[in-house]
Design a protein around this motif. Structure first.
Motif, PDB file in Angstrom:
ATOM      1  N   ARG A  22       0.834  -1.215   0.000  1.00  0.00           N
ATOM      2  CA  ARG A  22       0.000   0.000   0.000  1.00  0.00           C
ATOM      3  C   ARG A  22       0.853   1.242   0.000  1.00  0.00           C
ATOM      4  N   ASP A  23       0.263   2.286  -0.518  1.00  0.00           N
ATOM      5  CA  ASP A  23       0.941   3.568  -0.568  1.00  0.00           C
ATOM      6  C   ASP A  23       0.737   4.266   0.777  1.00  0.00           C
ATOM      7  N   VAL A  24       1.845   4.553   1.475  1.00  0.00           N
ATOM      8  CA  VAL A  24       1.686   5.128   2.811  1.00  0.00           C
ATOM      9  C   VAL A  24       1.589   6.645   2.817  1.00  0.00           C
ATOM     10  N   ALA A  25       1.926   7.263   1.695  1.00  0.00           N
ATOM     11  CA  ALA A  25       1.982   8.728   1.671  1.00  0.00           C
ATOM     12  C   ALA A  25       0.652   9.345   2.100  1.00  0.00           C
ATOM     13  N   ARG A  26      -0.441   8.702   1.735  1.00  0.00           N
ATOM     14  CA  ARG A  26      -1.739   9.304   2.030  1.00  0.00           C
ATOM     15  C   ARG A  26      -2.136   9.176   3.498  1.00  0.00           C
ATOM     16  N   TRP A  27      -1.295   8.531   4.315  1.00  0.00           N
ATOM     17  CA  TRP A  27      -1.613   8.472   5.741  1.00  0.00           C
ATOM     18  C   TRP A  27      -1.243   9.766   6.443  1.00  0.00           C
ATOM     19  N   PHE A  28      -0.641  10.699   5.754  1.00  0.00           N
ATOM     20  CA  PHE A  28      -0.159  11.932   6.384  1.00  0.00           C
ATOM     21  C   PHE A  28      -1.274  12.975   6.387  1.00  0.00           C
ATOM     22  N   PRO A  29      -1.986  13.097   7.489  1.00  0.00           N
ATOM     23  CA  PRO A  29      -3.125  14.004   7.480  1.00  0.00           C
ATOM     24  C   PRO A  29      -2.715  15.475   7.466  1.00  0.00           C
ATOM     25  N   GLN A 209       9.415   6.000   4.598  1.00  0.00           N
ATOM     26  CA  GLN A 209      10.075   5.432   3.428  1.00  0.00           C
ATOM     27  C   GLN A 209       9.729   3.985   3.132  1.00  0.00           C
ATOM     28  N   SER A 210       9.042   3.327   4.032  1.00  0.00           N
ATOM     29  CA  SER A 210       8.632   1.970   3.669  1.00  0.00           C
ATOM     30  C   SER A 210       7.256   1.693   4.246  1.00  0.00           C
ATOM     31  N   VAL A 211       6.556   0.798   3.581  1.00  0.00           N
ATOM     32  CA  VAL A 211       5.216   0.468   4.043  1.00  0.00           C
ATOM     33  C   VAL A 211       5.299  -0.211   5.405  1.00  0.00           C
ATOM     34  N   GLU A 212       6.364  -1.008   5.621  1.00  0.00           N
ATOM     35  CA  GLU A 212       6.483  -1.706   6.901  1.00  0.00           C
ATOM     36  C   GLU A 212       6.634  -0.696   8.041  1.00  0.00           C
ATOM     37  N   THR A 213       7.386   0.382   7.784  1.00  0.00           N
ATOM     38  CA  THR A 213       7.504   1.437   8.796  1.00  0.00           C
ATOM     39  C   THR A 213       6.112   1.963   9.136  1.00  0.00           C
ATOM     40  N   GLY A 214       5.342   2.246   8.092  1.00  0.00           N
ATOM     41  CA  GLY A 214       3.982   2.756   8.287  1.00  0.00           C
ATOM     42  C   GLY A 214       3.134   1.771   9.068  1.00  0.00           C
ATOM     43  N   LEU A 215       3.301   0.475   8.781  1.00  0.00           N
ATOM     44  CA  LEU A 215       2.495  -0.535   9.472  1.00  0.00           C
ATOM     45  C   LEU A 215       2.856  -0.628  10.955  1.00  0.00           C
ATOM     46  N   LYS A 216       4.165  -0.480  11.263  1.00  0.00           N
ATOM     47  CA  LYS A 216       4.578  -0.517  12.675  1.00  0.00           C
ATOM     48  C   LYS A 216       3.986   0.693  13.411  1.00  0.00           C
ATOM     49  N   LEU A 217       4.041   1.847  12.750  1.00  0.00           N
ATOM     50  CA  LEU A 217       3.477   3.054  13.366  1.00  0.00           C
ATOM     51  C   LEU A 217       1.974   2.884  13.562  1.00  0.00           C
ATOM     52  N   ALA A 218       1.315   2.287  12.563  1.00  0.00           N
ATOM     53  CA  ALA A 218      -0.134   2.073  12.660  1.00  0.00           C
ATOM     54  C   ALA A 218      -0.455   1.082  13.775  1.00  0.00           C
ATOM     55  N   LEU A 219       0.357   0.032  13.892  1.00  0.00           N
ATOM     56  CA  LEU A 219       0.139  -0.979  14.926  1.00  0.00           C
ATOM     57  C   LEU A 219       0.223  -0.352  16.322  1.00  0.00           C
ATOM     58  N   CYS A 220       1.096   0.621  16.471  1.00  0.00           N
ATOM     59  CA  CYS A 220       1.226   1.304  17.776  1.00  0.00           C
ATOM     60  C   CYS A 220       0.186   2.415  17.933  1.00  0.00           C
ATOM     61  N   GLY A 221      -0.699   2.563  16.968  1.00  0.00           N
ATOM     62  CA  GLY A 221      -1.803   3.509  17.112  1.00  0.00           C
ATOM     63  C   GLY A 221      -1.451   4.944  16.788  1.00  0.00           C
ATOM     64  N   ASP A 225      -6.817   4.128  12.675  1.00  0.00           N
ATOM     65  CA  ASP A 225      -6.896   2.769  12.118  1.00  0.00           C
ATOM     66  C   ASP A 225      -7.605   2.709  10.766  1.00  0.00           C
ATOM     67  N   HIS A 226      -8.704   3.486  10.640  1.00  0.00           N
ATOM     68  CA  HIS A 226      -9.481   3.335   9.401  1.00  0.00           C
ATOM     69  C   HIS A 226      -8.724   3.849   8.178  1.00  0.00           C
ATOM     70  N   LEU A 227      -7.701   4.682   8.395  1.00  0.00           N
ATOM     71  CA  LEU A 227      -6.925   5.178   7.257  1.00  0.00           C
ATOM     72  C   LEU A 227      -6.079   4.064   6.639  1.00  0.00           C
ATOM     73  N   VAL A 228      -5.674   3.129   7.472  1.00  0.00           N
ATOM     74  CA  VAL A 228      -4.838   2.032   6.990  1.00  0.00           C
ATOM     75  C   VAL A 228      -5.695   0.788   6.730  1.00  0.00           C
ATOM     76  N   GLY A 229      -6.697   0.607   7.581  1.00  0.00           N
ATOM     77  CA  GLY A 229      -7.556  -0.579   7.484  1.00  0.00           C
ATOM     78  C   GLY A 229      -7.266  -1.487   8.664  1.00  0.00           C
ATOM     79  N   GLU A 230      -8.294  -1.701   9.486  1.00  0.00           N
ATOM     80  CA  GLU A 230      -8.078  -2.499  10.699  1.00  0.00           C
ATOM     81  C   GLU A 230      -7.622  -3.918  10.384  1.00  0.00           C
ATOM     82  N   GLU A 231      -8.167  -4.480   9.314  1.00  0.00           N
ATOM     83  CA  GLU A 231      -7.799  -5.869   9.001  1.00  0.00           C
ATOM     84  C   GLU A 231      -6.361  -5.966   8.509  1.00  0.00           C
ATOM     85  N   ALA A 232      -5.913  -4.925   7.799  1.00  0.00           N
ATOM     86  CA  ALA A 232      -4.514  -4.910   7.324  1.00  0.00           C
ATOM     87  C   ALA A 232      -3.565  -4.804   8.513  1.00  0.00           C
ATOM     88  N   ILE A 233      -3.923  -3.962   9.489  1.00  0.00           N
ATOM     89  CA  ILE A 233      -3.052  -3.814  10.672  1.00  0.00           C
ATOM     90  C   ILE A 233      -3.086  -5.116  11.486  1.00  0.00           C
TER      91      ILE A 233
END
Ligand SMILES: Nc1nc2c(ncn2[C@@H]2O[C@H](COP(=O)(O)OP(=O)(O)OP(=O)(O)O)[C@@H](O)[C@H]2O)c(=O)[nH]1
Length: 331
Positions: A22-29, A209-221, A225-233
């Motif tokens: 997934r493209d993480v750039a759009r997680w930046f509100p 710089q990486s989707v995994e970085t974004g996922l770790k940040l998302a996992l820590c809240g 959540d809805h920006l990334v997708g709860e099931e993906a996290i």
């Protein structure tokens, strides 16, 4: 317990890599971009920057404001939520951070006020060694608190006030990222030395710089959540727990064994929690209502359980610490 872990480990066909697409750039509100600008303009008013991070992702400099934003101010890294982090290799973590130029590090738990008392003496020492420019005659210290959302910046301010002023809340605390929306006015945290803090809205570096970085940040809240997708996290959580051999989820949800298939795990979680929903299915003879497991609610529960520490402490940057190849290495 060891036997249980060994059995789970043997049964879980573990993924060695997480497929990130997934493209993480759009997680930046937008409000974070605004906060970053405001924060930069307030830097000249402060003597020191306290950067708060989640101890479970100690090396995620990717989530940091760019170094040029911080200028030459003395800098203290506070790794908060230490109660949720696996710190068995704490010295190694400190050593690794030193190698990245982060020499002043304190681990904290702002809920139980652990290590909070170390912060003000450390900040005072750092300011004492630094050049204060136009602020040299000023007897009061002003500190800026920065960090990605939801890491506990406001909780830290409140903990400092509890410890040094014996008074309670000044900054709003919340379980969701983005509670602090404007750079706030100064909040006093200490009498001697006279010290004020500026709370800032969580600032997440747009250059993840990486989707995994974004996922770790998302996992820590740190991202809604809805920006990334709860099931993906939830899938990333399952992958992480299995890789780290943290099989507490098997017992917690009464599963028969560890499993690396998130749909299967979420189905069992939903059934255990009694979370089902009616779905209309079109058949040749008309509409039929079918009862299905509620995967979203199961994913939400799985994430909440992890975030509250019930699945055990974790170090999400373990691979970096062990020098194993990871998608985050180049950060
Ligand atoms: N387990 C644990 N939870 C903590 C700790 N510190 C803060 N929290 C919780 O983390 C959540 C976020 O805390 P905040 O202080 O609002 O975080 P923030 O960084 O100010 O958040 P934003 O306003 O979104 O930038 C809250 O639910 C806190 O109770 C800690 O040391 N341990």
């Amino acid at each position: 317990m060891k036997l249980f872990c060994a059995l789970c480990s043997a049964r879980a066909a573990r993924r060695e890599f997480f497929p990130c697409g997934r493209d993480v750039a759009r997680w930046f509100p937008g409000h974070m971009a605004k906060g970053l600008k405001k924060m930069q303009s307030s830097l000249k008013l402060v003597d020191c920057v306290i950067e708060v991070h989640d101890a479970r992702i100690s090396f995620h400099v990717a989530g940091r404001p760019p170094t040029e934003t911080l200028g030459l101010k003395p800098h203290l890294l506070v790794l908060n939520k230490m109660d949720l982090a696996d710190l068995t290799e704490q010295q190694k973590i400190i050593h690794h951070l030193e190698g990245r130029g982060l020499k002043n590090v304190i681990f904290t738990n702002c809920i139980k006020d652990e290590n909070i008392k170390q912060i003000i003496p450390k900040v005072t020492e750092l300011i004492g060694y630094s050049y204060r420019y136009h602020r040299a005659q000023n007897l009061e210290y002003c500190i800026m608190v920065i960090g990605v959302p939801n890491v506990g910046k406001s909780s830290l301010i409140n903990a400092l006030r509890r410890q040094h002023l014996r008074i309670g809340k000044a900054a709003r605390v919340g379980g969701e990222p983005g509670i602090t929306r404007a750079v706030m006015s100064r909040i006093q945290v200490c009498e001697r030395p006279l010290m004020f803090l500026l709370d800032t809205p969580g600032v997440l570096d747009p250059r993840i710089q990486s989707v995994e970085t974004g996922l770790k940040l998302a996992l820590c809240g740190t991202v809604l959540d809805h920006l990334v997708g709860e099931e993906a996290i939830a899938d990333y959580l399952l992958y992480t727990l299995n890789r780290h051999k943290l099989f507490g989820y098997v017992q917690h949800y009464g599963l028969s064994n560890a499993c690396d298939d998130v749909q299967h795990v979420l189905k069992s979680v939903a059934v255990k929690l009694g979370k089902t929903r009616k779905v209309k299915v079109l058949t040749g003879t008309g509409d039929v209502n079918v009862i299905q497991p509620n995967y979203s609610m199961a994913a939400r529960n799985f994430l909440q359980t992890f975030r509250s520490g019930l699945l055990g402490p974790v170090m999400l940057d373990r691979d970096i610490l062990q020098g194993l190849p990871t998608a985050d290495m180049d950060l």
